[in-house]
Design a protein around this motif. Structure first.
Motif, PDB file in Angstrom:
ATOM      1  N   GLU A 147       0.836  -1.197   0.000  1.00  0.00           N
ATOM      2  CA  GLU A 147       0.000   0.000   0.000  1.00  0.00           C
ATOM      3  C   GLU A 147       0.876   1.254   0.000  1.00  0.00           C
ATOM      4  O   GLU A 147       1.817   1.363   0.793  1.00  0.00           O
ATOM      5  CB  GLU A 147      -0.895  -0.008   1.246  1.00  0.00           C
ATOM      6  N   TYR A 148       0.568   2.172  -0.909  1.00  0.00           N
ATOM      7  CA  TYR A 148       1.280   3.458  -0.895  1.00  0.00           C
ATOM      8  C   TYR A 148       0.657   4.312   0.213  1.00  0.00           C
ATOM      9  O   TYR A 148      -0.472   4.772   0.106  1.00  0.00           O
ATOM     10  CB  TYR A 148       1.145   4.147  -2.254  1.00  0.00           C
ATOM     11  N   ASN A 149       1.397   4.484   1.304  1.00  0.00           N
ATOM     12  CA  ASN A 149       0.852   5.177   2.468  1.00  0.00           C
ATOM     13  C   ASN A 149       2.009   5.714   3.298  1.00  0.00           C
ATOM     14  O   ASN A 149       2.572   5.011   4.139  1.00  0.00           O
ATOM     15  CB  ASN A 149      -0.014   4.215   3.283  1.00  0.00           C
ATOM     16  N   ARG A 150       2.384   6.953   3.053  1.00  0.00           N
ATOM     17  CA  ARG A 150       3.539   7.525   3.760  1.00  0.00           C
ATOM     18  C   ARG A 150       3.289   7.734   5.246  1.00  0.00           C
ATOM     19  O   ARG A 150       4.204   7.484   6.057  1.00  0.00           O
ATOM     20  CB  ARG A 150       3.961   8.812   3.059  1.00  0.00           C
ATOM     21  N   PRO A 151       2.113   8.175   5.678  1.00  0.00           N
ATOM     22  CA  PRO A 151       1.884   8.270   7.133  1.00  0.00           C
ATOM     23  C   PRO A 151       2.027   6.918   7.825  1.00  0.00           C
ATOM     24  O   PRO A 151       2.624   6.820   8.911  1.00  0.00           O
ATOM     25  CB  PRO A 151       0.443   8.800   7.226  1.00  0.00           C
ATOM     26  N   LEU A 152       1.506   5.862   7.194  1.00  0.00           N
ATOM     27  CA  LEU A 152       1.628   4.532   7.790  1.00  0.00           C
ATOM     28  C   LEU A 152       3.082   4.071   7.779  1.00  0.00           C
ATOM     29  O   LEU A 152       3.537   3.404   8.721  1.00  0.00           O
ATOM     30  CB  LEU A 152       0.748   3.546   7.021  1.00  0.00           C
ATOM     31  N   ALA A 153       3.835   4.413   6.713  1.00  0.00           N
ATOM     32  CA  ALA A 153       5.258   4.057   6.659  1.00  0.00           C
ATOM     33  C   ALA A 153       6.024   4.708   7.799  1.00  0.00           C
ATOM     34  O   ALA A 153       6.864   4.081   8.454  1.00  0.00           O
ATOM     35  CB  ALA A 153       5.842   4.476   5.314  1.00  0.00           C
ATOM     36  N   ASN A 154       5.740   5.984   8.057  1.00  0.00           N
ATOM     37  CA  ASN A 154       6.391   6.671   9.174  1.00  0.00           C
ATOM     38  C   ASN A 154       6.008   6.044  10.511  1.00  0.00           C
ATOM     39  O   ASN A 154       6.849   5.885  11.404  1.00  0.00           O
ATOM     40  CB  ASN A 154       6.028   8.152   9.158  1.00  0.00           C
ATOM     41  N   ASP A 166      12.788  11.094   1.546  1.00  0.00           N
ATOM     42  CA  ASP A 166      12.684  12.284   2.402  1.00  0.00           C
ATOM     43  C   ASP A 166      11.397  12.258   3.223  1.00  0.00           C
ATOM     44  O   ASP A 166      11.367  12.709   4.375  1.00  0.00           O
ATOM     45  CB  ASP A 166      12.711  13.563   1.547  1.00  0.00           C
ATOM     46  N   SER A 167      10.334  11.727   2.626  1.00  0.00           N
ATOM     47  CA  SER A 167       9.039  11.720   3.312  1.00  0.00           C
ATOM     48  C   SER A 167       9.036  10.820   4.539  1.00  0.00           C
ATOM     49  O   SER A 167       8.192  10.974   5.432  1.00  0.00           O
ATOM     50  CB  SER A 167       7.929  11.279   2.350  1.00  0.00           C
ATOM     51  N   ILE A 168       9.977   9.868   4.609  1.00  0.00           N
ATOM     52  CA  ILE A 168      10.069   9.003   5.783  1.00  0.00           C
ATOM     53  C   ILE A 168      11.390   9.231   6.527  1.00  0.00           C
ATOM     54  O   ILE A 168      11.790   8.430   7.370  1.00  0.00           O
ATOM     55  CB  ILE A 168       9.910   7.512   5.409  1.00  0.00           C
TER      56      ILE A 168
END
Length: 595
Positions: free
Chosen positions: A407-414, A462-464
């Protein structure tokens, strides 16, 4: 494709007429292009598609593919007929055609050198020889009776090519016998690969380390000139036997029917000379084609697709040349390649590798930070579809219902990184759970498209809050780093050598580390499933194992799947017989060109 050997005539006049018919016009020159450099022309030592494209026209394996049959269909080439297989599936007997000769070479001292079964025996053993360093050794090792033992002994001494070997032997001058340790369903496909083409032992021993630059085969062309990474020139092989095109496409296959109209009744080859230029940047290649300096493009450069094709943004499968190019008589052959692209995590890398929960979490978070749909739209220009399974569409074993993508999900990745102790330091970048700095060594190329990929990955990382260093290298150095497991992340692609799922699932088998397992992935769970699948023909049982292997990879995350691309080969009006084949990389031997 049915290739009919012209009957040998007893009358001298008839034989002369046949010879004149077979020789191509030396003034027919095809100017072609690749968008990346080749690595050399030794079947056992190379594995890139560009080298293979050239070698398909120099060497001849035992079997090949019908040029116009869809789906791809195996037919005999050097062999007289398809292999005879024993009832238990463990013994293959193959009869070779008589009167096939290698191209002339000084090594032969002025004598014509006939191809024999012993040449095929030598070629297969040479792939297994540790001294060869073949990236294709997985095709032979572990499969044939007695071969592994010879290879093991050769680690401390020279490979004994003359030692008896029950698994690979010549029964007589024109008969080859192969005996297997266990079922090897992919073997007929393997015998149609450029890697396994028969070679002359005396040639390989004479040229040694220079074998990459001295290919001597039985195919329709010979290597005239090679300037690595710049230009390759092929010319007609006068020793090539007489073959007449007799194509029988499926009724309704317009592309195949066009090939039949253009080529049936002609002899192979029709073109006297092939010149291949290497373009690492797209714009110069496109300008050379537009100006008529190139007769064909291996594939339309990505940045130019929208200017050349009318594409349906909602359906990437629908595309056609724009009116201005159609009016100019330009032609296109378009197919969804049996390939996959993916991003390797080096499983031996001290930063990214390993099977602990925190390392899996790091790789998973990186995968979740990257927007594959965006790069398909922006970089691929919608000329691709998402890859959801490690076996692509059009290959036996593909499961269209599986969903591999993370899943493309940067908040969840962080959040995932936070949960496993990857804290953000004062500099804004994360550290490992034990407080060490993280920096990813990201391998790539220095082209304009390569730099564009780097920009998207820079944004994702950078986003993570993960630091990354991009290291541009040449294509050859890229392959070396991937096979030696000396990188952090890298983009890769694999196109089918043969249209069976085994050709893709083997990429992550641990014994292929150092060859095609470029993620350097050593998973006992995966290996167990892979070895079980090796015992089965195409079946629901094998497909179930493939599904389980995909699930293991999703859990352990040795790579991030990318996409499957369309290949758009473009030709000038004067080019005849060119159709993208799902397995062949180039079609020069099947083509003609109007002067």
């Amino acid at each position: 494709m049915r290739l009919r050997a012209l009957a040998l005539m007893a009358m001298l006049t008839a034989a002369c007429a046949t010879t004149a018919l077979a020789a191509p016009d030396p003034d027919k020159v095809l100017h072609s292009s690749f968008n990346a450099p080749e690595t050399g022309y030794d079947p056992a030592k190379t594995s890139d598609i560009y080298s293979h494209g050239v070698m398909e026209n120099i060497f001849e394996p035992l079997l090949t593919y019908d040029y116009v049959a869809r789906p791809a269909k195996l037919i005999p080439l050097v062999a007289k007929s398809m292999p005879e297989v024993s009832a238990d599936g463990l013994t293959y007997t193959i009869h070779l055609q008589k009167g096939i000769y290698f191209a002339d070479d000084p090594v032969f001292k002025g004598k014509k050198r006939e191809l024999t079964a012993a040449d095929q025996v030598y070629a297969l053993k040479r792939i297994a020889d540790p001294a060869t360093g073949s990236p294709s050794n997985y095709l032979v090792l572990g499969h044939f009776v007695g071969v592994d033992e010879l290879a093991e002994k050769a680690k401390n001494s020279k490979f004994d090519y003359d030692a008896p070997c029950e698994g690979i032997k010549a029964l007589d001058r024109y008969t080859l016998q192969l005996k297997l340790k266990q079922l090897y369903p992919a073997l007929p496909y393997v015998l149609a690969m450029p890697h396994t083409s028969p070679v002359a032992r005396e040639v390989m021993e004479a040229y040694g380390q220079n074998s990459l630059a001295h290919p001597v085969g039985t195919g329709p062309y010979i290597l005239k000139e090679w300037k690595p990474g710049v230009k390759t020139t092929l010319v007609y092989n006068p020793n090539f036997r007489h073959v007449v095109f007799d194509f029988h496409p499926t009724p309704g296959d317009k592309a195949g029917e066009q090939v039949a109209r253009e080529m049936n009744g002609k002899t192979m080859p029709q073109i006297g000379k092939i010149e291949v230029s290497i373009f690492t940047e797209e714009q110069p290649m496109w300008l050379a084609f537009k100006s008529g300096q190139l007769d064909e493009l291996y594939s339309i450069p990505q940045p130019l697709l929208r200017g050349v094709l009318n594409m349906d943004p909602k359906n990437p499968r629908r595309a056609a040349l724009k009116a201005e190019y159609r009016k100019a008589g330009l032609k296109i052959s378009r197919v969804l390649d049996p390939e996959m692209t993916y991003w390797d995590f080096n499983m031996q890398d001290p930063v990214l590798g390993g099977f602990s929960k925190e390392k899996i979490a790091l790789r998973r978070a990186i995968a979740m930070s990257f927007d594959t749909d965006q790069t398909i739209r922006d970089i691929r220009r919608n000329n691709a579809v998402r890859m959801e399974y490690t076996i692509p569409e059009g290959v036996v074993g593909h499961n269209p219902n599986f969903r591999y993508q993370y899943e493309y999900n940067r908040p969840l990745a962080n959040a995932l990184l936070d949960q496993f102790g990857y804290k953000i330091g004062p500099d804004g970048y994360r550290t490992t759970p034990d407080g060490k700095p993280i920096s990813i060594d990201f391998l790539g190329d220095a082209s304009a498209v390569g730099r564009q990929w780097n920009e998207y990955w820079q944004e994702a990382l950078d986003s993570i809050h993960i630091r990354v260093t991009f290291r541009p290298v040449t294509f050859n150095d890229l392959l070396k780093a991937m096979r030696s497991c000396t990188y952090g992340m890298v983009g890769a692609a694999w196109i089918a050598d043969y249209p069976d799922g085994e050709n893709f699932v083997m990429l992550n088998y641990s014994k292929n580390i150092g060859a095609e397992n470029t993620a350097c992935y050593n998973s006992p769970r995966y290996d167990k499933l892979y070895l079980e699948s090796q015992k089965l023909q195409d079946s629901p049982e094998r497909n179930h194992l493939y599904d389980e292997m995909n699930k293991v990879m999703m859990e352990e995350t040795p790579w991030l799947p990318g996409e499957t691309r369309f290949r758009n080969r473009m030709m000038q009006p004067r080019v005849l017989g060119d159709e993208v084949h799902p397995i062949f990389q180039v079609s020069w031997r099947f083509m003609d060109i109007q002067k």
